[in-house]
Enzyme design. Structure first.
Site, PDB file in Angstrom:
ATOM      1  N   SER A 180     -52.407-103.460 -13.475  1.00 55.75           N
ATOM      2  CA  SER A 180     -52.089-102.889 -11.976  1.00 55.75           C
ATOM      3  C   SER A 180     -51.906-101.241 -12.198  1.00 55.75           C
ATOM      4  CB  SER A 180     -50.936-103.371 -11.367  1.00 55.75           C
ATOM      5  OG  SER A 180     -49.764-103.311 -12.230  1.00 55.75           O
ATOM      6  N   HIS A 208     -55.823-107.590  -8.830  1.00 54.29           N
ATOM      7  CA  HIS A 208     -56.467-106.381  -8.671  1.00 54.29           C
ATOM      8  C   HIS A 208     -58.036-106.370  -8.925  1.00 54.29           C
ATOM      9  CE1 HIS A 208     -53.024-103.883  -8.013  1.00 54.29           C
ATOM     10  NE2 HIS A 208     -52.521-104.421  -8.739  1.00 54.29           N
ATOM     11  N   LYS A 240     -54.110-107.880  -1.217  1.00 46.64           N
ATOM     12  CA  LYS A 240     -54.867-106.539  -1.741  1.00 46.64           C
ATOM     13  C   LYS A 240     -56.443-106.825  -1.187  1.00 46.64           C
ATOM     14  CE  LYS A 240     -51.359-105.954  -5.082  1.00 46.64           C
ATOM     15  NZ  LYS A 240     -50.773-106.436  -6.299  1.00 46.64           N
TER      16      LYS A 240
HETATM   17  C1  LIG Z   1     -49.265-106.985  -6.534  1.00 43.85           C
HETATM   18  C2  LIG Z   1     -48.936-107.858  -7.733  1.00 43.85           C
HETATM   19  C3  LIG Z   1     -48.487-109.205  -7.799  1.00 43.85           C
HETATM   20  C4  LIG Z   1     -47.596-109.643  -6.430  1.00 43.85           C
HETATM   21  O1  LIG Z   1     -48.222-110.052  -5.480  1.00 43.85           O
HETATM   22  P1  LIG Z   1     -47.456-110.003  -4.063  1.00 43.85           P
HETATM   23  O2  LIG Z   1     -48.303-110.587  -3.122  1.00 43.85           O
HETATM   24  O3  LIG Z   1     -47.600-108.481  -3.548  1.00 43.85           O
HETATM   25  O4  LIG Z   1     -46.283-110.422  -4.130  1.00 43.85           O
HETATM   26  C5  LIG Z   1     -48.655-109.825  -8.780  1.00 43.85           C
HETATM   27  N1  LIG Z   1     -49.153-109.479  -9.857  1.00 43.85           N
HETATM   28  C6  LIG Z   1     -49.916-108.208  -9.829  1.00 43.85           C
HETATM   29  C7  LIG Z   1     -50.606-108.092 -11.170  1.00 43.85           C
HETATM   30  C8  LIG Z   1     -49.745-107.403  -8.766  1.00 43.85           C
HETATM   31  O5  LIG Z   1     -50.586-106.155  -8.806  1.00 43.85           O
END
Ligand SMILES: *Cc1c(COP(=O)(O)O)cnc(C)c1O
Length: 398
Positions: A180, A208, A240
């Site tokens: 990330s 991602h 996302k």
């Molecule tokens: C954003 C993210 C999460 C958390 O997801 P949310 O739905 O925002 O709680 C978990 N793992 C990774 C790698 C992320 O980038």
């Protein structure tokens, strides 16, 4: 140290002095490249809305329709009376899309990770995690009571060595699919081989990659052609690229049934609103049927990478929508971010503890919704920062 009022006041002061203080900005527009942030119109390069679906009229329509049908609140947990037909349909769509037998929704990605890890690892077992894994994966490991080894980033030899030393107590290998804060990808095929060799679970968090990678948008596991035999625990978020909110774990029938019985962050929380699930399903449909967004995103990434290379910016090796510019110290990263604001551009400075000490960076994220001229604007603004010298701190060996 006991957290007295005096101690926390001092802590807050220290965080400010170290340029590590965090504060939310208030937006008064929808999630899209051009936003109003703290009252100022800005061109943004920091959202995870990689395909520009968060404000898509079809998602809004699906959301509104479901809200009219089912109201707002789900009223209770999935296992009580909160599991609406919209949740059910979304889980079925996710299973089909990922090529897994089943999928299970969680309210957030954080909760999916914490719940799944604690369900699959426990006392007397060992979890192996990439050093750069997302905080929610690390927290899941801590909650699980299992021992945790954090291997060098993407270093299969380091992992193999540590697993051999660890003997038979390994229960899980866990990795981000696309990292990330760095934007590079896990060698999930090699991890799958190691996991099989040690009879342990492999969990890939593709927050991602999902929607962005793979021909259909199925993420890193689709791009690498990995089945549920290779990656038995596939996790991704819906907040996302899918443009909505929530998350899921996909896997074989028994894996999902086991999670339903034992993942505490699934059992003991209110289901997300059915309308959010309906919007997610629409996002998923657009991901599958309209591949032009992925192609546009790839084009935008190319344009930015070429421009940044031309400027000699200290880029990290990433081919994904996450294109971090390595700066080093937190105060310099903050200063660059502030300077970009004067150009009307929002790129956030990512500082410890989100990244290791001395590795603060500007995290540029690109979206299919950006135009070529917007990316050009960003490059012009970056050029004016005179970052072309070497970063203040060299990227350390990990
Ligand atoms: C954003 C993210 C999460 C958390 O997801 P949310 O739905 O925002 O709680 C978990 N793992 C990774 C790698 C992320 O980038």
């Amino acid at each position: 140290m006991k957290r007295t009022p005096l101690v926390i006041a001092e802590y807050l002061q220290q965080q400010q002095a170290k340029h590590l203080y965090r504060k939310p900005r208030i937006t008064t527009s929808a999630q899209q490249p051009e936003m109003v942030v703290d009252g100022v119109p800005l061109l943004t390069f920091c959202s995870n809305d990689y395909l520009g679906l968060a404000n898509h009229p079809e998602l809004i329509k699906a959301f509104q329709y479901a809200a009219n049908q089912y109201g707002v609140g789900s009223g209770s947990a999935h296992l009580v009376s909160g599991h609406n037909i919209e949740h059910q349909k979304l889980e079925e769509s996710l299973a089909e899309f990922t090529g897994r037998e089943r999928a299970l929704m969680f309210s957030t990605g954080y909760m999916a990770n914490v719940g799944a890890i604690a369900a699959f690892a426990g006392k007397g077992e060992t979890i192996y995690q990439d050093r750069l894994n997302h905080a929610s994966l690390i927290d899941g490991g801590r909650l699980s009571d299992a021992k945790m080894w954090r291997y060098h980033h993407n270093d299969m030899q380091d992992l193999a060595r540590r697993m051999n030393k660890g003997g038979d107590d390994c229960s899980m290998i866990i990795t981000d699919g696309v990292f990330s804060m760095d934007g590079d990808c896990a060698d999930a095929a090699a991890l799958a081989r190691l996991a099989k060799q040690h009879k342990s679970w492999l969990m890939v968090d593709d927050a991602h990659g999902f929607g962005c990678l793979g021909k259909q948008g199925g993420g890193l596991v689709e791009a690498l052609g990995l089945s549920s035999d290779d990656v038995p625990l596939l996790m991704a978020t819906l907040g996302k690229a899918v443009g909505s909110s929530g998350a899921f774990v996909a896997g074989d029938h028994d894996v999902i049934e086991y999670l339903i019985q034992s993942a505490r962050s699934y059992i003991f929380t209110t289901a997300i609103p059915p309308a959010v699930a309906a919007a997610s399903r629409k996002g998923l449909e657009l991901i599958q049927t309209e591949s032009w967004r992925r192609e546009k995103l790839a084009k935008n990434i190319q344009q930015f990478k070429q421009g940044a290379a031309g400027l000699g910016l200290p880029m990290m090796s990433s081919d994904t929508a996450i294109q971090p510019i390595m700066v080093g110290s937190s105060d310099v990263a903050m200063r660059y971010s502030q300077q970009l604001l004067t150009h009307g551009i929002l790129v956030t400075a990512i500082r410890p503890p989100t990244v290791p000490n001395g590795e603060a960076r500007l995290r540029v994220t690109l979206s299919a919704a950006h135009t070529a001229s917007q990316i050009e604007q960003l490059l012009v603004a970056l050029e004016s920062l005179n970052m072309t010298q070497k970063p203040e701190y060299a990227i350390k060996e990990r």
